[in-house]
Design an enzyme around this catalytic site. Structure first.
Site, PDB file in Angstrom:
ATOM      1  N   SER A   8      -2.197  -9.016   3.628  1.00 54.73           N
ATOM      2  CA  SER A   8      -2.011  -8.444   2.394  1.00 54.73           C
ATOM      3  C   SER A   8      -0.525  -8.184   2.018  1.00 54.73           C
ATOM      4  O   SER A   8      -0.337  -6.899   2.557  1.00 54.73           O
ATOM      5  CB  SER A   8      -3.067  -7.547   2.189  1.00 54.73           C
ATOM      6  OG  SER A   8      -2.686  -6.957   0.888  1.00 54.73           O
ATOM      7  N   HIS A  33      -2.637 -13.099   1.397  1.00 57.99           N
ATOM      8  CA  HIS A  33      -3.476 -12.246   0.645  1.00 57.99           C
ATOM      9  C   HIS A  33      -2.549 -11.646  -0.548  1.00 57.99           C
ATOM     10  O   HIS A  33      -1.819 -10.811  -0.096  1.00 57.99           O
ATOM     11  CB  HIS A  33      -4.296 -11.327   1.110  1.00 57.99           C
ATOM     12  CG  HIS A  33      -5.419 -10.830   0.452  1.00 57.99           C
ATOM     13  ND1 HIS A  33      -6.508 -11.389   0.043  1.00 57.99           N
ATOM     14  CD2 HIS A  33      -5.474  -9.534  -0.099  1.00 57.99           C
ATOM     15  CE1 HIS A  33      -7.277 -10.580  -0.659  1.00 57.99           C
ATOM     16  NE2 HIS A  33      -6.745  -9.510  -0.445  1.00 57.99           N
ATOM     17  N   ASP A  35      -2.791  -9.313  -3.912  1.00 56.85           N
ATOM     18  CA  ASP A  35      -3.672  -8.406  -4.499  1.00 56.85           C
ATOM     19  C   ASP A  35      -2.878  -7.880  -5.904  1.00 56.85           C
ATOM     20  O   ASP A  35      -2.132  -7.421  -6.103  1.00 56.85           O
ATOM     21  CB  ASP A  35      -3.570  -7.065  -3.794  1.00 56.85           C
ATOM     22  CG  ASP A  35      -4.555  -7.063  -2.474  1.00 56.85           C
ATOM     23  OD1 ASP A  35      -5.699  -7.375  -2.621  1.00 56.85           O
ATOM     24  OD2 ASP A  35      -3.981  -6.587  -1.337  1.00 56.85           O
ATOM     25  N   MET A  37      -3.446  -6.108  -9.500  1.00 51.18           N
ATOM     26  CA  MET A  37      -4.094  -4.765  -9.993  1.00 51.18           C
ATOM     27  C   MET A  37      -3.605  -4.669 -11.477  1.00 51.18           C
ATOM     28  O   MET A  37      -2.419  -4.555 -11.835  1.00 51.18           O
ATOM     29  CB  MET A  37      -4.054  -3.727  -9.199  1.00 51.18           C
ATOM     30  CG  MET A  37      -4.322  -3.879  -7.841  1.00 51.18           C
ATOM     31  SD  MET A  37      -3.767  -2.223  -7.062  1.00 51.18           S
ATOM     32  CE  MET A  37      -4.359  -2.848  -5.014  1.00 51.18           C
ATOM     33  N   HIS A  66      -6.308 -12.418  -4.964  1.00 48.58           N
ATOM     34  CA  HIS A  66      -7.343 -11.316  -5.154  1.00 48.58           C
ATOM     35  C   HIS A  66      -7.239 -10.785  -6.509  1.00 48.58           C
ATOM     36  O   HIS A  66      -6.396  -9.679  -6.627  1.00 48.58           O
ATOM     37  CB  HIS A  66      -7.647 -10.391  -3.922  1.00 48.58           C
ATOM     38  CG  HIS A  66      -8.526  -9.415  -4.009  1.00 48.58           C
ATOM     39  ND1 HIS A  66      -8.605  -8.276  -3.262  1.00 48.58           N
ATOM     40  CD2 HIS A  66      -9.596  -9.007  -4.815  1.00 48.58           C
ATOM     41  CE1 HIS A  66      -9.629  -7.444  -3.548  1.00 48.58           C
ATOM     42  NE2 HIS A  66     -10.336  -8.100  -4.478  1.00 48.58           N
ATOM     43  N   MET A  68      -8.091  -7.936  -8.899  1.00 49.03           N
ATOM     44  CA  MET A  68      -8.756  -6.733  -9.297  1.00 49.03           C
ATOM     45  C   MET A  68      -8.382  -6.277 -10.561  1.00 49.03           C
ATOM     46  O   MET A  68      -7.714  -5.443 -11.191  1.00 49.03           O
ATOM     47  CB  MET A  68      -8.189  -5.634  -8.250  1.00 49.03           C
ATOM     48  CG  MET A  68      -8.880  -5.924  -6.901  1.00 49.03           C
ATOM     49  SD  MET A  68      -8.159  -4.704  -5.617  1.00 49.03           S
ATOM     50  CE  MET A  68      -6.657  -5.816  -5.184  1.00 49.03           C
ATOM     51  N   GLY A 142      -8.162  -0.842  -4.951  1.00 52.16           N
ATOM     52  CA  GLY A 142      -7.062  -0.142  -5.610  1.00 52.16           C
ATOM     53  C   GLY A 142      -5.825   0.352  -4.738  1.00 52.16           C
ATOM     54  O   GLY A 142      -4.688   0.269  -5.209  1.00 52.16           O
ATOM     55  N   GLY A 144      -3.925   0.293  -0.763  1.00 53.58           N
ATOM     56  CA  GLY A 144      -3.852  -0.319   0.687  1.00 53.58           C
ATOM     57  C   GLY A 144      -3.937   1.164   1.441  1.00 53.58           C
ATOM     58  O   GLY A 144      -4.008   2.278   1.063  1.00 53.58           O
ATOM     59  N   GLY A 145      -4.025   0.962   2.888  1.00 51.10           N
ATOM     60  CA  GLY A 145      -4.125   2.017   3.816  1.00 51.10           C
ATOM     61  C   GLY A 145      -5.250   2.766   3.759  1.00 51.10           C
ATOM     62  O   GLY A 145      -5.164   4.165   4.210  1.00 51.10           O
ATOM     63  N   GLY A 176      -9.940  -4.365   3.727  1.00 52.15           N
ATOM     64  CA  GLY A 176      -9.680  -3.017   3.686  1.00 52.15           C
ATOM     65  C   GLY A 176     -10.013  -2.464   4.924  1.00 52.15           C
ATOM     66  O   GLY A 176     -11.045  -2.358   5.326  1.00 52.15           O
ATOM     67  N   SER A 198      -1.865  -2.871   6.198  1.00 50.96           N
ATOM     68  CA  SER A 198      -1.238  -2.054   6.847  1.00 50.96           C
ATOM     69  C   SER A 198      -1.125  -2.612   8.273  1.00 50.96           C
ATOM     70  O   SER A 198      -0.118  -2.210   8.949  1.00 50.96           O
ATOM     71  CB  SER A 198      -1.866  -0.656   6.952  1.00 50.96           C
ATOM     72  OG  SER A 198      -2.124  -0.435   5.369  1.00 50.96           O
TER      73      SER A 198
HETATM   74  C1  DX5 Z   1      -6.911  -2.994  -1.620  1.00 52.67           C
HETATM   75  C2  DX5 Z   1      -6.679  -4.458  -1.494  1.00 52.67           C
HETATM   76  C3  DX5 Z   1      -6.266  -4.662  -0.030  1.00 52.67           C
HETATM   77  C4  DX5 Z   1      -5.466  -3.850   0.796  1.00 52.67           C
HETATM   78  C5  DX5 Z   1      -5.657  -3.884   2.084  1.00 52.67           C
HETATM   79  O1  DX5 Z   1      -7.525  -2.786  -2.868  1.00 52.67           O
HETATM   80  O2  DX5 Z   1      -7.483  -5.297  -2.062  1.00 52.67           O
HETATM   81  O3  DX5 Z   1      -6.207  -5.901   0.217  1.00 52.67           O
HETATM   82  O4  DX5 Z   1      -4.099  -4.443   0.455  1.00 52.67           O
HETATM   83  O5  DX5 Z   1      -4.808  -2.980   2.807  1.00 52.67           O
HETATM   84  P1  DX5 Z   1      -5.187  -2.290   4.057  1.00 52.67           P
HETATM   85  O6  DX5 Z   1      -5.344  -3.255   5.010  1.00 52.67           O
HETATM   86  O7  DX5 Z   1      -3.979  -1.332   4.533  1.00 52.67           O
HETATM   87  O8  DX5 Z   1      -6.306  -1.534   3.978  1.00 52.67           O
HETATM   88 ZN    ZN Z   2      -7.406  -7.296  -1.299  1.00 49.99          ZN
END
Ligand code: DX5
Ligand code: ZN
Length: 220
Positions: A8, A33, A35, A37, A66, A68, A142, A144-145, A176, A198
């Protein structure tokens, strides 16, 4: 069954994004990936069509988008045109899930639906035969991490059982809080597409991708 890593880029270093994407591609990550938002469906805002369009040709990876965003049907066509290969929408964000899936298909793209941690797996049942992939969120979407929610493992098992019962070839993606330390639990539960932000971009993306790929390869 194919086991795929989808780094991601939400966690990437954007001042050298092309270089980092290449590192993951050359180390075996088949997907990228992306993301999106909107500050409505989720509290944060990330990036959208212009960024996808600009990076599309910098890699041969499958663009796993993805969304969101609230009522994603409004933007399906634009993300398809910008270079998405797979478009994932949230079940919770669509007033008409079937129509949204059909719109993705009409644009010639692969369709996937995602559920948040509080949404039961059973709600996916009517759509299993219509999609190429199910995305199970193992954190609240919403940011990462975040920390992996342990209950997600049972949800993965439930979705896997539903897919097997219907005898369909739907991929199961999980997103996630996944690292080399817990990815085997996720794979053992039945997932075959792993999103990692991450875990890949925190540190050396090439070494991190290779470490993840080594584990995924054991499952082939
Ligand atoms: C969260 C995202 C994820 C995120 C994952 O809303 O959809 O794709 O980037 O990040 P990590 O692997 O750091 O949890
Ligand atoms: Zn995602």
């Amino acid at each position: 069954m194919k086991y795929i890593l989808a780094p991601s880029i939400l966690a990437a270093d954007f001042k050298c994004l092309e270089k980092q994407m290449k590192m993951t591609e050359e180390s075996g990550a088949e997907y990228l990936h992306f993301d999106v938002m909107d500050g409505m469906f989720v509290p944060s805002i990330s990036f959208g069509m212009p960024v996808l369009k600009s990076i599309r040709n910098a890699t041969n990876q499958v663009m796993d988008v993805h969304l969101m965003i609230q009522e994603p049907i409004r933007y399906v066509e634009e993300f398809a045109k910008a270079g998405a290969d797979i478009i994932t929408v949230h079940l919770e964000a669509c007033s008409d899930v079937q129509k949204t899936i059909e719109k993705i298909r009409d644009c010639g793209k692969k369709a996937a639906i995602s559920i948040c941690p509080e949404t039961p797996a059973a709600e996916l049942a009517p759509y299993l035969e219509m999609v190429d992939m199910i995305l199970i969120m193992s954190v609240h979407p919403g940011f990462g991490g975040q920390k992996f929610i342990p209950d997600s493992l049972q949800k993965i098992r439930d979705v896997k059982a539903m897919v097997e019962e219907k005898n369909v070839k739907t991929d199961i993606e999980v997103d996630g809080g996944i690292y080399t330390t817990n990815v085997e639990d996720v794979l053992d539960a039945g997932a075959n597409v792993i999103v990692a932000g991450s875990a890949v971009f925190g540190g050396d993306p090439a070494a991190n991708t290779k470490a993840m790929m080594e584990i995924l390869k054991k499952y082939e």
